[in-house]
Design a protein around this motif. Sequence first.
Motif, PDB file in Angstrom:
ATOM      1  N   LEU A 117       0.829  -1.198   0.000  1.00 44.34           N
ATOM      2  CA  LEU A 117       0.000   0.000   0.000  1.00 44.34           C
ATOM      3  C   LEU A 117       0.865   1.251   0.000  1.00 44.34           C
ATOM      4  CD1 LEU A 117      -2.344  -1.978   0.649  1.00 44.34           C
ATOM      5  CD2 LEU A 117      -3.251  -0.231   2.160  1.00 44.34           C
ATOM      6  N   GLU A 118       1.960   1.185   0.727  1.00 42.02           N
ATOM      7  CA  GLU A 118       2.890   2.317   0.755  1.00 42.02           C
ATOM      8  C   GLU A 118       3.476   2.565  -0.622  1.00 42.02           C
ATOM      9  OE1 GLU A 118       7.413   2.524   2.215  1.00 42.02           O
ATOM     10  OE2 GLU A 118       5.969   2.073   3.801  1.00 42.02           O
ATOM     11  N   ASN A 119       3.820   1.496  -1.323  1.00 47.37           N
ATOM     12  CA  ASN A 119       4.398   1.605  -2.659  1.00 47.37           C
ATOM     13  C   ASN A 119       3.389   2.167  -3.650  1.00 47.37           C
ATOM     14  OD1 ASN A 119       6.218   1.373  -4.706  1.00 47.37           O
ATOM     15  ND2 ASN A 119       6.406  -0.847  -4.623  1.00 47.37           N
ATOM     16  N   ILE A 120       2.120   1.788  -3.483  1.00 47.77           N
ATOM     17  CA  ILE A 120       1.073   2.244  -4.399  1.00 47.77           C
ATOM     18  C   ILE A 120       0.681   3.691  -4.109  1.00 47.77           C
ATOM     19  CG2 ILE A 120      -1.346   1.912  -5.036  1.00 47.77           C
ATOM     20  CD1 ILE A 120      -0.923  -1.076  -4.767  1.00 47.77           C
ATOM     21  N   SER A 121       0.481   3.981  -2.826  1.00 45.30           N
ATOM     22  CA  SER A 121      -0.097   5.271  -2.451  1.00 45.30           C
ATOM     23  C   SER A 121       0.932   6.355  -2.182  1.00 45.30           C
ATOM     24  CB  SER A 121      -0.967   5.105  -1.202  1.00 45.30           C
ATOM     25  OG  SER A 121      -0.165   4.753  -0.079  1.00 45.30           O
ATOM     26  N   VAL A 131       8.274  -5.571  -6.056  1.00 45.32           N
ATOM     27  CA  VAL A 131       9.340  -5.441  -5.060  1.00 45.32           C
ATOM     28  C   VAL A 131       9.038  -4.192  -4.244  1.00 45.32           C
ATOM     29  CG1 VAL A 131      11.790  -5.073  -4.651  1.00 45.32           C
ATOM     30  CG2 VAL A 131      11.041  -6.598  -6.495  1.00 45.32           C
ATOM     31  N   ASN A 132       8.917  -4.348  -2.948  1.00 44.58           N
ATOM     32  CA  ASN A 132       8.640  -3.227  -2.058  1.00 44.58           C
ATOM     33  C   ASN A 132       9.918  -2.797  -1.330  1.00 44.58           C
ATOM     34  OD1 ASN A 132       5.850  -3.310  -2.664  1.00 44.58           O
ATOM     35  ND2 ASN A 132       5.569  -4.962  -1.169  1.00 44.58           N
ATOM     36  N   ARG A 133       9.827  -1.702  -0.633  1.00 43.40           N
ATOM     37  CA  ARG A 133      10.981  -1.230   0.137  1.00 43.40           C
ATOM     38  C   ARG A 133      11.224  -2.142   1.324  1.00 43.40           C
ATOM     39  NH1 ARG A 133      11.053   4.977   1.638  1.00 43.40           N
ATOM     40  NH2 ARG A 133       9.128   4.395   2.739  1.00 43.40           N
ATOM     41  N   LEU A 158      13.106   3.121  -5.978  1.00 42.75           N
ATOM     42  CA  LEU A 158      12.560   1.771  -5.801  1.00 42.75           C
ATOM     43  C   LEU A 158      12.076   1.213  -7.123  1.00 42.75           C
ATOM     44  CD1 LEU A 158      11.539  -0.606  -4.080  1.00 42.75           C
ATOM     45  CD2 LEU A 158       9.433   0.692  -3.711  1.00 42.75           C
ATOM     46  N   TRP A 159      11.407   2.042  -7.925  1.00 42.86           N
ATOM     47  CA  TRP A 159      10.901   1.554  -9.204  1.00 42.86           C
ATOM     48  C   TRP A 159      12.037   1.225 -10.156  1.00 42.86           C
ATOM     49  CZ3 TRP A 159       6.930   6.086  -9.215  1.00 42.86           C
ATOM     50  CH2 TRP A 159       5.864   5.754  -8.376  1.00 42.86           C
ATOM     51  N   VAL A 160      13.106   2.016 -10.085  1.00 40.97           N
ATOM     52  CA  VAL A 160      14.278   1.689 -10.896  1.00 40.97           C
ATOM     53  C   VAL A 160      14.864   0.355 -10.452  1.00 40.97           C
ATOM     54  CG1 VAL A 160      16.647   2.360 -11.409  1.00 40.97           C
ATOM     55  CG2 VAL A 160      14.825   4.074 -11.454  1.00 40.97           C
ATOM     56  N   LYS A 161      15.000   0.190  -9.149  1.00 41.14           N
ATOM     57  CA  LYS A 161      15.519  -1.073  -8.615  1.00 41.14           C
ATOM     58  C   LYS A 161      14.625  -2.239  -9.039  1.00 41.14           C
ATOM     59  CE  LYS A 161      15.883  -3.504  -4.187  1.00 41.14           C
ATOM     60  NZ  LYS A 161      15.690  -3.395  -2.721  1.00 41.14           N
ATOM     61  N   GLU A 162      13.330  -2.047  -8.967  1.00 40.11           N
ATOM     62  CA  GLU A 162      12.384  -3.096  -9.348  1.00 40.11           C
ATOM     63  C   GLU A 162      12.542  -3.439 -10.820  1.00 40.11           C
ATOM     64  OE1 GLU A 162       7.731  -3.651  -8.261  1.00 40.11           O
ATOM     65  OE2 GLU A 162       8.186  -1.921  -9.534  1.00 40.11           O
ATOM     66  N   PRO A 216       6.822 -12.295 -18.256  1.00 41.05           N
ATOM     67  CA  PRO A 216       6.392 -11.230 -19.176  1.00 41.05           C
ATOM     68  C   PRO A 216       6.273  -9.914 -18.421  1.00 41.05           C
ATOM     69  CG  PRO A 216       5.025 -13.197 -19.425  1.00 41.05           C
ATOM     70  CD  PRO A 216       5.866 -13.419 -18.206  1.00 41.05           C
ATOM     71  N   SER A 217       6.488  -8.818 -19.105  1.00 43.38           N
ATOM     72  CA  SER A 217       6.520  -7.520 -18.424  1.00 43.38           C
ATOM     73  C   SER A 217       5.181  -7.159 -17.799  1.00 43.38           C
ATOM     74  CB  SER A 217       6.940  -6.427 -19.415  1.00 43.38           C
ATOM     75  OG  SER A 217       6.006  -6.349 -20.478  1.00 43.38           O
ATOM     76  N   ASP A 218       4.079  -7.704 -18.341  1.00 41.75           N
ATOM     77  CA  ASP A 218       2.783  -7.361 -17.755  1.00 41.75           C
ATOM     78  C   ASP A 218       2.491  -8.171 -16.493  1.00 41.75           C
ATOM     79  OD1 ASP A 218       2.595  -9.714 -19.155  1.00 41.75           O
ATOM     80  OD2 ASP A 218       0.509  -9.392 -19.772  1.00 41.75           O
ATOM     81  N   HIS A 219       3.433  -8.972 -16.043  1.00 37.88           N
ATOM     82  CA  HIS A 219       3.271  -9.735 -14.810  1.00 37.88           C
ATOM     83  C   HIS A 219       4.128  -9.192 -13.680  1.00 37.88           C
ATOM     84  CE1 HIS A 219       1.183 -12.619 -17.350  1.00 37.88           C
ATOM     85  NE2 HIS A 219       0.848 -13.299 -16.273  1.00 37.88           N
ATOM     86  N   TRP A 220       4.781  -8.060 -13.877  1.00 39.59           N
ATOM     87  CA  TRP A 220       5.591  -7.525 -12.785  1.00 39.59           C
ATOM     88  C   TRP A 220       5.596  -6.001 -12.847  1.00 39.59           C
ATOM     89  CZ3 TRP A 220       9.492  -4.484 -14.567  1.00 39.59           C
ATOM     90  CH2 TRP A 220      10.043  -4.772 -15.818  1.00 39.59           C
ATOM     91  N   GLY A 221       5.960  -5.403 -11.719  1.00 38.01           N
ATOM     92  CA  GLY A 221       6.069  -3.952 -11.638  1.00 38.01           C
ATOM     93  C   GLY A 221       4.920  -3.312 -10.880  1.00 38.01           C
ATOM     94  N   THR A 222       5.280  -2.409  -9.977  1.00 33.75           N
ATOM     95  CA  THR A 222       4.253  -1.740  -9.166  1.00 33.75           C
ATOM     96  C   THR A 222       3.341  -0.879 -10.012  1.00 33.75           C
ATOM     97  OG1 THR A 222       5.783  -1.694  -7.281  1.00 33.75           O
ATOM     98  CG2 THR A 222       3.889  -0.218  -7.200  1.00 33.75           C
ATOM     99  N   LEU A 223       3.914  -0.162 -10.976  1.00 32.57           N
ATOM    100  CA  LEU A 223       3.091   0.714 -11.803  1.00 32.57           C
ATOM    101  C   LEU A 223       2.105  -0.085 -12.638  1.00 32.57           C
ATOM    102  CD1 LEU A 223       5.810   3.260 -12.925  1.00 32.57           C
ATOM    103  CD2 LEU A 223       4.075   3.535 -11.172  1.00 32.57           C
TER     104      LEU A 223
END
Length: 841
Positions: free
Chosen positions: A159-163, A354-356, A370-374, A388-395
């Motif tokens: 939730l922290e990563n999203i919000s 991947v979260n913090r 964090l998004w770069v690291k992810e 596949p790329s549509d199976h990962w990433g917070t954004l």
Amino acid sequence: EERETPAATDFLVAGSSKDVGVVRPDGGVPEFLLPAVKRARVAAEESARQDSASAAGAGLPSSAESGAAESSGKDLDDDFDALLGAAPPKPQAKAEPHVNETSLSELRATKAKVAAGGAELSKKLGLLERVRHVCQAVQIALPGVVVVGEQSAGKSSLLENISGIQFPRAQNTCTRMPCILTMLTDPSILEPYAKVSMDSSFEGAEQCAVGEVEEKIRALTAQHATGDTFISRKALYVRVVRKDGPQLSLIDLPGVTHNADKMADIHEVTVSLVEEYVRHEEVVILCVIPAMSDFGNAEVIKLARKYDPEGKRTLGVVTKCDDAARAEASDVVDKTLMRRDSDVQLKLGFHCVVNRSQKNIDDNMARKDLWVKEQQLFETSERLRGLPSDHWGTLRLMEKIARIQASRVDECLPKIKEAVRAKLLELREELRNLPAQLDSEEDQYRLFNGVLRKVSDDLQRRVRAEFMSSDPHDKALTIAPRVAQMVQEFRTRLQEENPEWLGRDMIDQVEDTVETFVHGYTVDNLTGPQVFISLIRRTFVEEGMLKDAADELVENIASHLRTVVTHVVAKHANVHVMLASRLAEKAADVIDHCLEMARELCTALTEAQQVTSTTDGSYRVKLTHFRRSWSEKAADQVQGREVKDTHEEKLTPEFLAMVQKSRDEPQKLAVLEICASLQIYSGFLIQGFVEMAAKLVKFNMVELLATRLEERWREDLAGSRLPELFPKDHEMARRRADLTSKMAALTEFREQLACLRISPPLKKLRPEANNFHTKVQQKGCAEASAVHAGVSDGVQTAVPHGGQAEVPTLTSNGLHSDQAERQGGDEAVRQVSSIPEVQKF
């Protein structure tokens, strides 16, 4: 030439330059490729214009409208803009991980989708979030996203990563009460702000900076989730308002745990909390599972399957993927893609993030980092790059959640509309039943007179047996039928208590009375009248047979009248508590007064029964017939003939024996005459007493009831005392205002719902996406051919110069083209860069 949404060929050129090993230190495109880039972008823009024209003809948003929607997400948040809007990174003294142009382009594309998401989608989600607290207060379920997971699975970090809001963290259980996070947008604000409250309406809650949310959550948690309630069922509400961005409702629940150090039944409580929220069909279930855990045995997966057995509204979110990347062995890719029969199958699938970590937090790692690291992890890890790329990433997860929630919104809109309509009718009826605030004396008199008229008319109909109702409870609230039944019970009681004058006991009593008190004064055949009068007085008056029965009748009728009048008063005066209370109070006094009057009348009637006379001529006739019958029966008994009982008075064996004995003992004849007279007369006495007592009671207690009630009410309550019946009720005023506010909000909500367009299912949009896919492929391959001509003669040409490349049916990640199409129009761009010939080129 950078754009918020990159053209398809941005992927081609950036990818191609990387694959042929020509990448500038700053991550840009070599100069000799720029002409091809320019031509590709011109072609892509022309394609976009053609698509806009086609979309306008089909009634879809135009390219200008889409651009406006995309630009509305320009400031998703400061971190994101800093990542995507900055110049290419310059070389640093120390080596840093490089983010290639492809990654930035993909992030930029995802940002546009997340931020814009379509004007209609934002309109729907924003509308629902604005009225969620009202709908929750009136129990109307709305679509939302419930985040569930076991303890320390990474829910709060997600939730922290999203919000962008930091939630409290702890060694063990950090989330100790449901946290309902609402993310809204307001284009007019300059700085984002938040509100934290225990009230879903946020009434009285003060605005605070987004960075202050964590401490406010800690304070409220310490206040409401402590001691025996270490896990509280009370919900904590957080509302974040930003200039733009995704609009979601995320519900973070305490993690399911068996750690009972702080609470003995913590497992039962956490499980029941999860079940309470996920049982609603309107919500999307986000099951947060660490990458290294066994998905099949995860308790939250089992709970989700219990209420969503088909998995159609459950999305698995795999956290801590960096642990899987470092592990010696991990099947996280197989589990995420659900390749094996033994893998957990969800229709919405799984998504990795991947979260913090705590170290990242201690180092103040920003979300952009964090998004770069992810991004780097999933692109460079030997184990994870197969995803596949549509199976990962917070954004992409944010985009996916918004898309899924939008689908749930469209699916639930008809049900929500019906629920709002029904709730409005219910609230309107409740508001109608609330007492009005009467300030003027005229209004008070009008209502007072109206209530008295309704009560009086209702009672009169019940008294005259004109009242009818289909309500089963009203059967016991009639007056005329119930009083008639009581009178009949009164009659039956007296008849049962009337002595058996022809039985042995009464014959002996009469004979004893004659021998003891009367015998010797005159001849035996003249001793009857004194004994007859004495026994009537003693049995019916002095021993209280008539009085007790009459008192019971009066009490029963009075009790029933109290019940009926109280019901009628409450029915017609219930909107004003004080008025109903005072009317019922005065009515009880009137009924008690009527009871005393009826009791006095019945007592006088009882005393009058000492006069042993009757004007009913049938008494003498009946007595004569009775005497003749016992003589005949006695004769038949002596002569041995069958004794026929032809008279209504049953002759006992004792009485017949006395008749035979009187032939030899003439003094017994007086006893027989007295018993026969008592037998006949007592029947007449009871019949007459019941009739007269019933009339007195009915007239004084029933017939005059409504009149006496209205007289008392007007005498005691009208005039100067009338304002006392309508006091200011602040609680009722608050309730009225609350109902009015809810009705206004729901009415506006209903009107806005009627204006919403329900989007067609995603599968109906796939042909559109496929057409776009084909266009991009054709133009992209043509430009790839042009690029090939100017790069190197040593690279074999994989694309014909005619630009008509044959698209393979299998993509680079192993998905068939029809499988890729099921992922929506967003896959079209990615497939272009996945064509093997293009990658090789």
